[in-house]
Design a protein around this motif. Structure first.
Motif: not given
Length: 460
Positions: A211-220
């Protein structure tokens, strides 16, 4: 240029490989700096927005077998959702359009037998490949001397089989079957766990997304590293001697004991190395260039195709779009179709022309309701400065056996990571994480040996 800084390890690239390497080294007490040329983290994962919904402009899916990337996502609290697959998929090949369920389309009996025979032959050959060193596999030279297209001709592949495998090569490598070595294709099939698993959504490589997108994971994940991660810091030069390494950006010089470079193989060529890379390593850079792949997202009030019994998945051998998937957040809307687009007939056009091309083709595939989108966005990866092209290298005949063995071979104090350097799951986000883990372990072992030697010398 700012005053020189000194750390144990400099990591070049803030994609999943670089971020994983940094986390592992920091957890063992080592000092690191991660240098990223872009103004963002993530590398080949990138978030866009259409109709108020975040979407993956780059790497998207994970499988239940992708334990490494899933552990990273769980660590930062990301939410996994299954890829929507309910209903019939659309196939448009050779001017004929039909619908089907499952992985293999409903094609004529002769075409189905032919496709099954070719798939069986690919899987059988793939089982003979050493996924960590395909150039050492039995018959490696023979398999690397021909393209997939040439092999299909020798095996008597029919037009429908060729069309379907062209769609596969466009998605996986961003190229045509004539451009990629049979050995490289077989290695990917083996690395991905078989032909069916490579193509499947339900239970396969396209099983789930975040849901958060894969770049969202990388950012976190990058945020956990704090100011160790520096963006807009392209590495221009890496010099080394017996004592250490100096990494130069436009603004800084950083001294380190070791460097881990995680850029794509092609984009290692954007860095000046002193001493120079070996001739085989330079040949690798020139021959393992990324393919070409673009994406478009078209949004509607609701996913109308579901009411018509369609899954939103399609495959076609015509015009711009060659595959689609339903990435809608819910049945209530908005409805969002992700479309893979052929850069050859897509990238050069103005935004409105690109949109018109995609919408027209979606209308042909899914009916007149597709002609009324509420939003649109696309991503042309050829325009990316630091990894222009597709998700994976296009490895032509002879390039694997000639240059592949130096892929992850250290250059003095410089070590390599990135999904291309992985064995199992090479070419996936899971492979990227595994490669970062492997490079960090290798460097940590060297650091430990250096520290042990230093202590012995101090007391000698």
């Amino acid at each position: 240029m700012n005053a020189a800084q000194s750390v144990d390890v400099v990591i070049v690239g803030a994609g999943f490989a670089g971020l994983k390497a940094a986390h592992d080294l920091v957890s063992q007490g080592h000092s690191v700096v991660v240098l990223e040329g872009r103004d963002r983290v993530g590398g080949r994962v990138f978030t866009g927005e259409v109709a108020g919904v975040k979407v993956d402009l780059g790497g998207t899916w994970v499988s239940h077998r992708h334990t490494a990337i899933r552990e990273v996502a769980e660590q930062v609290g990301a939410t996994l959702v299954p890829q929507f697959t309910t209903g019939r998929s659309v196939l448009s090949v050779g001017g004929k359009q039909s619908t089907y369920t499952g992985t293999i389309p409903k094609i004529s009996p002769l075409a189905l037998v032919n496709m099954g025979r070719i798939q069986l032959a690919l899987d059988k050959l793939a089982k003979t490949i050493d996924v960590d060193a395909p150039w050492n596999s039995p018959r490696a030279a023979e398999l690397d001397a021909i393209s997939l297209e040439e092999w299909l001709g020798r095996k008597g592949a029919r037009a429908t089989t060729r069309a379907l495998l062209t769609i596969v090569t466009k998605v996986e490598w961003g190229c045509r079957p004539s451009q990629v070595s049979l050995l490289h294709v077989l290695r990917t099939i083996r690395a991905f766990g078989g032909f069916d698993f490579m193509l499947d959504a339900e239970g396969g490589m396209q099983e789930s997304r975040y849901v958060e997108t894969t770049q969202g994971i990388a950012i976190r994940y990058a945020e956990l590293l704090g100011d160790r991660v520096r963006t807009s810091a392209p590495v221009r030069r890496i010099t080394q001697d017996g004592d250490g390494v100096t990494v130069s950006t436009d603004a800084d010089q950083i001294s380190a004991k070791y460097v881990i470079v995680t850029t794509s193989t092609e984009h290692r060529g954007g860095i000046e190395f002193e001493p120079s890379l070996s001739e085989p390593a330079q040949g690798l850079i020139k021959s393992w260039g990324l393919g070409a792949l673009s994406k478009a997202f078209v949004a509607y009030d609701k996913p109308f195709w579901r009411a018509n019994g369609l899954s939103g998945e399609s495959a076609t051998d015509t015009a711009t779009v060659f595959a689609t998937f339903d990435v809608s957040p819910s049945a209530d809307g908005p409805g969002i179709l992700m479309a893979f687009c052929d850069p050859i007939v897509f990238d050069a056009h103005a935004p409105e022309v690109r949109k018109d091309q995609v919408v027209k083709q979606l209308t042909d595939l899914f009916g007149p309701e597709a002609a009324q989108p509420i939003d649109y966005i696309d991503q042309r990866w050829n325009e990316d400065t630091f990894a222009s092209g597709g998700p994976n290298p296009v490895v032509a005949p002879y390039a694997s056996t000639r240059y592949g063995s130096v892929m992850a071979e250290p250059h003095g104090r410089i070590h390599w990571a990135g999904t291309e350097t992985a064995g199992e799951w090479t070419g996936s986000m899971n492979g990227a994480v595994l490669s970062g883990q492997r490079a960090a372990a290798d460097v940590a072992q060297l650091l430990a040996a250096t520290e042990t030697h230093g202590r012995k010398k101090a007391f000698s």
